[in-house]
Design an enzyme around this catalytic site. Structure first.
Site, mmCIF file in Angstrom:
data_model
loop_
_atom_site.group_PDB
_atom_site.id
_atom_site.type_symbol
_atom_site.label_atom_id
_atom_site.label_comp_id
_atom_site.label_asym_id
_atom_site.label_seq_id
_atom_site.Cartn_x
_atom_site.Cartn_y
_atom_site.Cartn_z
ATOM 1 N N SER A 1 -34.763 2.362 -32.692
ATOM 2 C CA SER A 1 -34.729 1.422 -33.809
ATOM 3 C C SER A 1 -36.121 0.873 -34.110
ATOM 4 O O SER A 1 -36.911 0.631 -33.192
ATOM 5 C CB SER A 1 -33.791 0.259 -33.470
ATOM 6 O OG SER A 1 -33.896 -0.769 -34.426
ATOM 7 N N TYR B 1 -30.660 -6.993 -29.223
ATOM 8 C CA TYR B 1 -30.474 -5.615 -29.681
ATOM 9 C C TYR B 1 -31.774 -4.832 -29.557
ATOM 10 O O TYR B 1 -31.816 -3.733 -28.982
ATOM 11 C CB TYR B 1 -29.982 -5.596 -31.129
ATOM 12 C CG TYR B 1 -29.943 -4.212 -31.732
ATOM 13 C CD1 TYR B 1 -28.877 -3.363 -31.474
ATOM 14 C CD2 TYR B 1 -30.976 -3.766 -32.550
ATOM 15 C CE1 TYR B 1 -28.835 -2.086 -32.022
ATOM 16 C CE2 TYR B 1 -30.951 -2.494 -33.095
ATOM 17 C CZ TYR B 1 -29.886 -1.647 -32.820
ATOM 18 O OH TYR B 1 -29.862 -0.374 -33.356
ATOM 19 N N LYS C 1 -19.355 -0.465 -41.718
ATOM 20 C CA LYS C 1 -20.291 -1.273 -40.925
ATOM 21 C C LYS C 1 -20.212 -2.764 -41.252
ATOM 22 O O LYS C 1 -20.851 -3.578 -40.592
ATOM 23 C CB LYS C 1 -21.720 -0.758 -41.117
ATOM 24 C CG LYS C 1 -21.927 0.648 -40.575
ATOM 25 C CD LYS C 1 -23.318 1.185 -40.881
ATOM 26 C CE LYS C 1 -24.388 0.444 -40.116
ATOM 27 N NZ LYS C 1 -25.741 1.013 -40.351
#
Length: 236
Positions: free
Chosen positions: A31, A55, A91
């Site tokens: 990411s 995250y 999502k």
């Protein structure tokens, strides 16, 4: 934090070692959040990495785990920047800004953007928005080119656009609408990236040369898709 580490770190390690044991190519999603504020740039490596939330931390820890291993099989991590495009309705809140913009326009004709903070003007936070079709192309390219080096690569266009630009592109393709600026949420202060832009030097050096969509073309294609329902019909 414990949940993030269990899912994004421990489970990823299990998958990685299974693939290494059975000599299965392992391509995984890292990411762009691993770069934090981006104050040190967006080049793959310790010097630019600074996770701002659990995250991002979990993703960064797995990337660094991969770097430390002696790997003889195919292992590639791709740092996805701001991906958008078909098949993301499930999502919910984590869907792309383009998906939410489309639904806001359909609901009341107004796109809501954050006001600026930290010297950034209203709606001028900038992101490297990358169309999902291009992400798929990059993944398949690495799968098909076993001679490309293992490693962790940025997967973005290398060109940032502001949320204002994104909103104007959506309004143009939707055919109507306006922008409304809302207060920046207190809970995101200090944890928000005002700017992201992939450094594609290493991706290009690996041999990838298939390019990326222009945002205006991708948005047109995506709006047409959303107007038809937003999901592929697998029965066709």
């Amino acid at each position: 934090v414990n949940y993030m580490m269990k899912v994004n770190y421990d489970y990823s390690k299990s998958m990685l070692h299974f693939c290494m044991q059975h000599r299965i190519p392992f391509l995984y999603a890292s990411s762009a959040s691993t770069y934090g504020s981006g104050a040190h740039g967006f080049r793959e490596g310790d010097a630019c990495e600074d996770a701002l939330n659990p995250y991002a931390f979990s993703k960064l820890m797995f990337d660094r785990y991969v770097r430390r291993l002696q790997i003889s099989t195919r292992v590639v991590g791709l740092r996805f920047f701001n991906v958008y495009g078909p098949q993301e309705a499930h999502k919910d809140k984590m869907a792309s800004v383009f998906y939410h913009m489309f639904n806001q326009l359909r609901a009341d004709g107004r796109i809501k953007l954050f006001k600026g903070i930290d010297g950034v003007a209203d709606g001028e936070q900038r992101r490297d928005f990358v169309y999902v079709n291009d992400v798929v192309k990059v993944c398949l390219w690495f799968l098909d080119h076993a001679d490309a080096p293992n490693g962790i690569y940025n997967c973005g266009t290398g060109h940032a656009h502001s949320y204002n630009e994104a909103a104007r592109a959506m309004i143009r393709e939707f055919g109507r609408g306006e922008i409304e600026y809302i207060d920046f949420p207190d809970e995101l202060r200090g944890k928000y990236q005002n700017f992201t832009e992939a450094d594609d030097t290493n991706l290009l050096a690996a041999g990838y040369n298939e390019g990326f969509h222009e945002m205006k073309d991708a948005v047109k294609e995506y709006v047409d898709f959303l107007n038809k329902g937003g999901y592929f019909d697998y029965n066709d």
